[in-house]
Write a protein that holds these residues in place. Structure first.
Motif, mmCIF file in Angstrom:
data_model
loop_
_atom_site.group_PDB
_atom_site.id
_atom_site.type_symbol
_atom_site.label_atom_id
_atom_site.label_comp_id
_atom_site.label_asym_id
_atom_site.label_seq_id
_atom_site.Cartn_x
_atom_site.Cartn_y
_atom_site.Cartn_z
ATOM 1 N N GLY A 51 0.776 -1.234 0.000
ATOM 2 C CA GLY A 51 0.000 0.000 0.000
ATOM 3 C C GLY A 51 0.805 1.279 0.000
ATOM 4 O O GLY A 51 0.254 2.351 0.217
ATOM 5 N N ARG A 70 0.900 6.149 2.139
ATOM 6 C CA ARG A 70 0.430 4.781 2.339
ATOM 7 C C ARG A 70 -1.092 4.773 2.268
ATOM 8 O O ARG A 70 -1.750 5.681 2.762
ATOM 9 C CB ARG A 70 0.905 4.281 3.699
ATOM 10 C CG ARG A 70 0.324 2.948 4.074
ATOM 11 C CD ARG A 70 0.927 2.400 5.341
ATOM 12 N NE ARG A 70 1.688 1.244 4.923
ATOM 13 C CZ ARG A 70 2.860 0.907 5.378
ATOM 14 N NH1 ARG A 70 3.439 1.630 6.275
ATOM 15 N NH2 ARG A 70 3.457 -0.166 4.953
ATOM 16 N N ASP A 71 -1.630 3.723 1.654
ATOM 17 C CA ASP A 71 -3.079 3.546 1.651
ATOM 18 C C ASP A 71 -3.556 3.343 3.080
ATOM 19 O O ASP A 71 -2.900 2.665 3.874
ATOM 20 C CB ASP A 71 -3.479 2.321 0.824
ATOM 21 C CG ASP A 71 -3.354 2.556 -0.666
ATOM 22 O OD1 ASP A 71 -3.321 3.727 -1.084
ATOM 23 O OD2 ASP A 71 -3.288 1.564 -1.403
ATOM 24 N N ASN A 72 -4.685 3.921 3.397
ATOM 25 C CA ASN A 72 -5.297 3.714 4.706
ATOM 26 C C ASN A 72 -6.444 2.725 4.509
ATOM 27 O O ASN A 72 -7.408 3.036 3.811
ATOM 28 C CB ASN A 72 -5.809 5.043 5.258
ATOM 29 C CG ASN A 72 -6.265 4.936 6.684
ATOM 30 O OD1 ASN A 72 -6.784 3.907 7.097
ATOM 31 N ND2 ASN A 72 -6.084 6.004 7.437
ATOM 32 N N PRO A 73 -6.370 1.526 5.108
ATOM 33 C CA PRO A 73 -7.418 0.525 4.896
ATOM 34 C C PRO A 73 -8.810 1.016 5.299
ATOM 35 O O PRO A 73 -9.810 0.569 4.746
ATOM 36 C CB PRO A 73 -6.990 -0.651 5.772
ATOM 37 C CG PRO A 73 -5.553 -0.440 6.062
ATOM 38 C CD PRO A 73 -5.300 1.032 5.969
ATOM 39 N N ALA A 76 -11.827 2.346 2.879
ATOM 40 C CA ALA A 76 -12.871 1.524 2.248
ATOM 41 C C ALA A 76 -14.245 1.782 2.855
ATOM 42 O O ALA A 76 -15.262 1.636 2.175
ATOM 43 C CB ALA A 76 -12.513 0.045 2.365
ATOM 44 N N HIS A 120 -9.540 8.701 1.590
ATOM 45 C CA HIS A 120 -8.280 8.574 2.334
ATOM 46 C C HIS A 120 -8.108 9.736 3.315
ATOM 47 O O HIS A 120 -7.624 9.535 4.434
ATOM 48 C CB HIS A 120 -7.086 8.486 1.377
ATOM 49 C CG HIS A 120 -6.829 7.101 0.914
ATOM 50 N ND1 HIS A 120 -7.427 6.572 -0.198
ATOM 51 C CD2 HIS A 120 -6.074 6.116 1.437
ATOM 52 C CE1 HIS A 120 -7.033 5.327 -0.350
ATOM 53 N NE2 HIS A 120 -6.213 5.023 0.629
#
Length: 191
Positions: A51, A70-73, A76, A120
């Motif tokens: 990510g 970084r992707d933040n889960p 979603a 995000h």
């Protein structure tokens, strides 16, 4: 979010013609906004980190650098509710559909981002922790054409001729400023 600075490897002592260090480098990672303490990393560690998104590179007085986000889960499940206005778009961002509003983002003119960027931002704001007061930068290294201002509970993000204002519904902490900066880096990297 990290500021990554490229550090070339030192020449190998005694190597005359074929130096295994030639053209190779490591990285120093700085957590924004604390650019005093670096964590060393390798290119392989950054490449294999799930990510992580590498922004474009630039050169300044300290050498070559780039931003890492970084992707933040939690993005979603974040929610963005949009209202189109005659002069732009207003986005209300929420951690979850039934959660409280975290911020109101108003794009004056055409939007500079998509819903994924805003989800995000919502996830990053929801994860903000108590801490020192917010420090909003005027500009960031490598983000040419992007300027930040803060006045009376609102932040403004100006990107070239586009203006985005953010009215905060969360406490203004250093982590809040980091969420906005990460949002700007993601927007710039997508352009």
């Amino acid at each position: 979010m990290f500021l990554a600075r490229v550090r070339p490897l030192l020449p190998t002592p005694g190597a005359l013609w074929v130096d295994p260090a030639a053209g190779r480098s490591t990285l120093d990672l700085y957590v924004w906004p604390d650019e005093r303490t670096a964590t060393p990393a390798t290119w392989q560690e950054v490449r294999r980190a799930p990510g992580v998104h590498v922004g474009w590179a630039w050169h300044d007085d300290d050498g070559q650098a780039f931003w890492l986000t970084r992707d933040n889960p939690a993005a979603a499940t974040a929610v963005v509710r949009e209202t189109w206005l005659g002069t732009g778009t207003r986005h209300a961002v929420y951690e979850t559909p039934e959660g409280p509003r975290l911020a109101l983002v108003h794009c004056h003119g055409p939007c500079n981002h998509d819903a994924d960027h805003l989800r995000h931002l919502a996830a990053d704001l929801a994860a903000c922790s108590p801490g020192p007061a917010a420090v909003f930068p005027d500009r960031l290294p490598g983000l040419h054409g992007i300027a930040f201002t803060y006045e009376e509970g609102r932040s403004a993000l100006r990107r070239n001729d586009h203006l985005t204002t953010v009215s905060w519904d969360v406490p203004l902490r250093r982590s809040t400023a980091a969420a906005l900066v990460a949002h700007a880096v993601r927007m710039a990297a997508a352009a």
